[in-house]
Design a protein around this motif. Sequence first.
Motif, mmCIF file in Angstrom:
data_model
loop_
_atom_site.group_PDB
_atom_site.id
_atom_site.type_symbol
_atom_site.label_atom_id
_atom_site.label_comp_id
_atom_site.label_asym_id
_atom_site.label_seq_id
_atom_site.Cartn_x
_atom_site.Cartn_y
_atom_site.Cartn_z
ATOM 1 N N VAL A 218 0.854 -1.192 0.000
ATOM 2 C CA VAL A 218 0.000 0.000 0.000
ATOM 3 C C VAL A 218 0.885 1.235 0.000
ATOM 4 C CG1 VAL A 218 -1.949 -1.102 1.173
ATOM 5 C CG2 VAL A 218 -0.153 -0.003 2.528
ATOM 6 N N LYS A 219 0.287 2.367 -0.333
ATOM 7 C CA LYS A 219 1.037 3.618 -0.378
ATOM 8 C C LYS A 219 0.238 4.720 0.278
ATOM 9 C CE LYS A 219 3.447 6.780 -3.520
ATOM 10 N NZ LYS A 219 3.747 7.102 -4.944
ATOM 11 N N LEU A 220 0.792 5.305 1.338
ATOM 12 C CA LEU A 220 0.151 6.436 1.999
ATOM 13 C C LEU A 220 0.387 7.711 1.186
ATOM 14 C CD1 LEU A 220 1.239 5.747 5.691
ATOM 15 C CD2 LEU A 220 -1.072 5.526 4.772
ATOM 16 N N PRO A 221 -0.531 8.682 1.251
ATOM 17 C CA PRO A 221 -0.331 9.946 0.529
ATOM 18 C C PRO A 221 0.681 10.851 1.233
ATOM 19 C CG PRO A 221 -2.408 9.997 1.730
ATOM 20 C CD PRO A 221 -1.863 8.611 1.896
ATOM 21 N N GLN A 222 1.932 10.461 1.156
ATOM 22 C CA GLN A 222 3.012 11.186 1.809
ATOM 23 C C GLN A 222 3.670 12.157 0.834
ATOM 24 O OE1 GLN A 222 3.396 11.034 4.908
ATOM 25 N NE2 GLN A 222 3.551 9.000 5.779
ATOM 26 N N ILE A 223 4.011 13.346 1.327
ATOM 27 C CA ILE A 223 4.720 14.318 0.502
ATOM 28 C C ILE A 223 6.160 13.848 0.338
ATOM 29 C CG2 ILE A 223 5.537 16.698 0.345
ATOM 30 C CD1 ILE A 223 3.083 17.529 1.946
ATOM 31 N N PRO A 224 6.637 13.640 -0.890
ATOM 32 C CA PRO A 224 7.992 13.148 -1.087
ATOM 33 C C PRO A 224 9.018 14.212 -0.720
ATOM 34 C CG PRO A 224 7.015 13.736 -3.191
ATOM 35 C CD PRO A 224 5.923 13.862 -2.164
ATOM 36 N N GLU A 225 10.212 13.754 -0.342
ATOM 37 C CA GLU A 225 11.276 14.697 -0.015
ATOM 38 C C GLU A 225 11.627 15.563 -1.220
ATOM 39 O OE1 GLU A 225 14.645 12.716 1.605
ATOM 40 O OE2 GLU A 225 13.539 11.824 3.276
ATOM 41 N N LYS A 226 11.551 14.975 -2.417
ATOM 42 C CA LYS A 226 11.835 15.716 -3.636
ATOM 43 C C LYS A 226 10.720 15.462 -4.633
ATOM 44 C CE LYS A 226 15.354 16.504 -7.194
ATOM 45 N NZ LYS A 226 16.683 16.101 -7.736
ATOM 46 N N GLU A 227 10.133 16.540 -5.120
ATOM 47 C CA GLU A 227 9.031 16.423 -6.073
ATOM 48 C C GLU A 227 9.524 15.839 -7.387
ATOM 49 O OE1 GLU A 227 5.373 19.253 -7.526
ATOM 50 O OE2 GLU A 227 7.383 20.107 -7.504
ATOM 51 N N VAL A 228 8.712 14.964 -7.964
ATOM 52 C CA VAL A 228 9.036 14.414 -9.273
ATOM 53 C C VAL A 228 8.973 15.537 -10.304
ATOM 54 C CG1 VAL A 228 8.363 12.769 -11.053
ATOM 55 C CG2 VAL A 228 8.137 12.146 -8.646
ATOM 56 N N GLU A 229 10.064 15.744 -11.013
ATOM 57 C CA GLU A 229 10.135 16.850 -11.956
ATOM 58 C C GLU A 229 9.510 16.476 -13.291
ATOM 59 O OE1 GLU A 229 14.061 18.339 -12.438
ATOM 60 O OE2 GLU A 229 14.084 19.375 -10.505
ATOM 61 N N LEU A 230 8.955 17.498 -13.925
ATOM 62 C CA LEU A 230 8.467 17.316 -15.273
ATOM 63 C C LEU A 230 9.648 17.201 -16.232
ATOM 64 C CD1 LEU A 230 5.617 19.994 -15.248
ATOM 65 C CD2 LEU A 230 5.369 17.527 -14.998
ATOM 66 N N MET A 231 9.329 16.873 -17.458
ATOM 67 C CA MET A 231 10.378 16.711 -18.464
ATOM 68 C C MET A 231 10.134 17.682 -19.614
ATOM 69 S SD MET A 231 12.247 14.263 -17.219
ATOM 70 C CE MET A 231 13.222 13.652 -18.604
ATOM 71 N N GLY A 232 11.170 17.940 -20.372
ATOM 72 C CA GLY A 232 11.061 18.673 -21.624
ATOM 73 C C GLY A 232 10.552 20.094 -21.466
ATOM 74 N N VAL A 233 9.663 20.482 -22.369
ATOM 75 C CA VAL A 233 9.179 21.864 -22.419
ATOM 76 C C VAL A 233 8.387 22.216 -21.163
ATOM 77 C CG1 VAL A 233 7.757 23.503 -23.714
ATOM 78 C CG2 VAL A 233 9.160 21.846 -24.934
ATOM 79 N N ALA A 234 7.610 21.284 -20.631
ATOM 80 C CA ALA A 234 6.844 21.557 -19.411
ATOM 81 C C ALA A 234 7.775 21.921 -18.258
ATOM 82 C CB ALA A 234 5.988 20.349 -19.049
ATOM 83 N N LYS A 235 8.883 21.208 -18.131
ATOM 84 C CA LYS A 235 9.868 21.532 -17.090
ATOM 85 C C LYS A 235 10.467 22.917 -17.339
ATOM 86 C CE LYS A 235 14.171 19.952 -14.935
ATOM 87 N NZ LYS A 235 14.814 21.290 -15.054
ATOM 88 N N LEU A 236 10.763 23.223 -18.598
ATOM 89 C CA LEU A 236 11.334 24.522 -18.937
ATOM 90 C C LEU A 236 10.368 25.643 -18.560
ATOM 91 C CD1 LEU A 236 13.452 26.328 -20.259
ATOM 92 C CD2 LEU A 236 12.424 25.795 -22.488
ATOM 93 N N ILE A 237 9.093 25.467 -18.843
ATOM 94 C CA ILE A 237 8.102 26.491 -18.499
ATOM 95 C C ILE A 237 8.053 26.706 -16.992
ATOM 96 C CG2 ILE A 237 5.615 26.995 -18.461
ATOM 97 C CD1 ILE A 237 5.462 25.601 -21.219
ATOM 98 N N GLU A 238 8.086 25.620 -16.230
ATOM 99 C CA GLU A 238 8.045 25.767 -14.772
ATOM 100 C C GLU A 238 9.330 26.393 -14.240
ATOM 101 O OE1 GLU A 238 6.602 22.473 -12.539
ATOM 102 O OE2 GLU A 238 4.588 22.720 -13.392
ATOM 103 N N ASP A 239 10.467 26.095 -14.853
ATOM 104 C CA ASP A 239 11.722 26.751 -14.459
ATOM 105 C C ASP A 239 11.640 28.254 -14.707
ATOM 106 O OD1 ASP A 239 12.835 24.365 -13.669
ATOM 107 O OD2 ASP A 239 13.962 24.049 -15.516
ATOM 108 N N ILE A 240 11.028 28.632 -15.821
ATOM 109 C CA ILE A 240 10.864 30.051 -16.152
ATOM 110 C C ILE A 240 9.952 30.733 -15.132
ATOM 111 C CG2 ILE A 240 9.838 31.632 -17.842
ATOM 112 C CD1 ILE A 240 10.805 29.597 -20.005
ATOM 113 N N LEU A 241 8.840 30.087 -14.804
ATOM 114 C CA LEU A 241 7.916 30.666 -13.830
ATOM 115 C C LEU A 241 8.577 30.817 -12.457
ATOM 116 C CD1 LEU A 241 4.585 28.851 -14.784
ATOM 117 C CD2 LEU A 241 5.245 31.203 -15.287
ATOM 118 N N ARG A 242 9.360 29.826 -12.061
ATOM 119 C CA ARG A 242 10.085 29.935 -10.782
ATOM 120 C C ARG A 242 11.039 31.131 -10.806
ATOM 121 N NH1 ARG A 242 10.529 24.217 -11.412
ATOM 122 N NH2 ARG A 242 9.224 23.078 -9.913
ATOM 123 N N GLU A 243 11.742 31.291 -11.915
ATOM 124 C CA GLU A 243 12.691 32.399 -12.049
ATOM 125 C C GLU A 243 11.974 33.742 -11.924
ATOM 126 O OE1 GLU A 243 16.597 33.887 -12.529
ATOM 127 O OE2 GLU A 243 15.906 31.815 -12.281
#
Length: 367
Positions: A218-243
């Motif tokens: 089973v898997k509890l809804p636990q917040i991971p220590e590190k969020e699973v990152e998106l890939m490709g253009v979606a990751k780039l867009i989120e990097d831009i928004l963070r900046e």
Amino acid sequence: MNSQDIINLYQNAVIQIATQSGTGTGFYLKSNGLIVTNNHVVANNAEVTIAGKTFEKTLSRVWYTDAQHDLAFIAPPAEVDLPEVKLGDYEAMKDGDNVIAIGHPYGLNYSATQGVISKVDRIRDGEKYIQIDAAINPGNSGGPLVNYAGDVIGVNSFIIKGGDNLGFALPASTLQEALNLYLPHLGRVATRCSNCDNLVTEETIDNNKYCPGCGSEVKLPQIPEKEVELMGVAKLIEDILRELGKDVRLARDGANLWSVKAGSAKVKISYNPENYFVAGDAYLCQMPLDPQQIKPLYQYLLKENNKRHGLVLSCVKNNIVLSRLIYDLDMTKESGVAEFKNLFEQADHYDDYLKDQFGCTARLEEV
């Protein structure tokens, strides 16, 4: 109650839910202090973004998951007064009863569709569902199915693709069983074992992985220590928004969709991997009420379009929109930061300027 009374009651209790991978619906049960939705809506996330008619978009903790019955419970927003809606008596429902399905299909917020119960106790995969002919579509998942007494008698869960308005809702009786199981542990993470139906909590889970009752993983809804990152253009867009200082978790509106505030303007960002373009659409104010202002407004917009390299002002129905379209292979983090920074700044500028100079009205906001 008539249909309008029901819609008026539920519009403030129905919640929009978004994750990295999609969107869905939930509804608030005030007496239980929880937002109810489908397990597939939260999609293995321990935190999701929620928004409602009476509160801004915010992050919310997933407290309970139940894959077998496709249920999840989420924490409500803090210090927000939401209306009381109640669970109805599913056992009193019968074939042919009229119902209303409420949700957010295809991003069309707060849509309500009327229908009839085709079969009150349809069995699928060993579970009892209410079969309805009300049009429920992607985005409706997790929303309430309501009878004409104004009570929730089901949770809209899935449709059969290719079926003509063939939808299914989990009965309120099954939801009540899950609530009874979880409420003694309110505010703590828990999951329900799909094999033995036992509730598994942080205190009872075996070796952080197994159900103590049957040994199933089973898997509890636990917040991971590190969020699973998106890939490709979606990751780039989120990097831009963070900046640019944006909280990407709050910005997410589903798969390849984001929205952020730029002053009083709302900017929607989307990426279409099929045509390789990233689009930024800043929704500004609406057309002026004074018809004498419309012609000079159009002249101004056309004049500005000849000056603004890459940015285009347009009228979409009654909205004035400032847009930027970027080919994904041409966008780097550095260029993307510059492009979106400019879009955000100009959106804020134009929104204020058009209101002051042409009497444009504030945009009707739909959360």
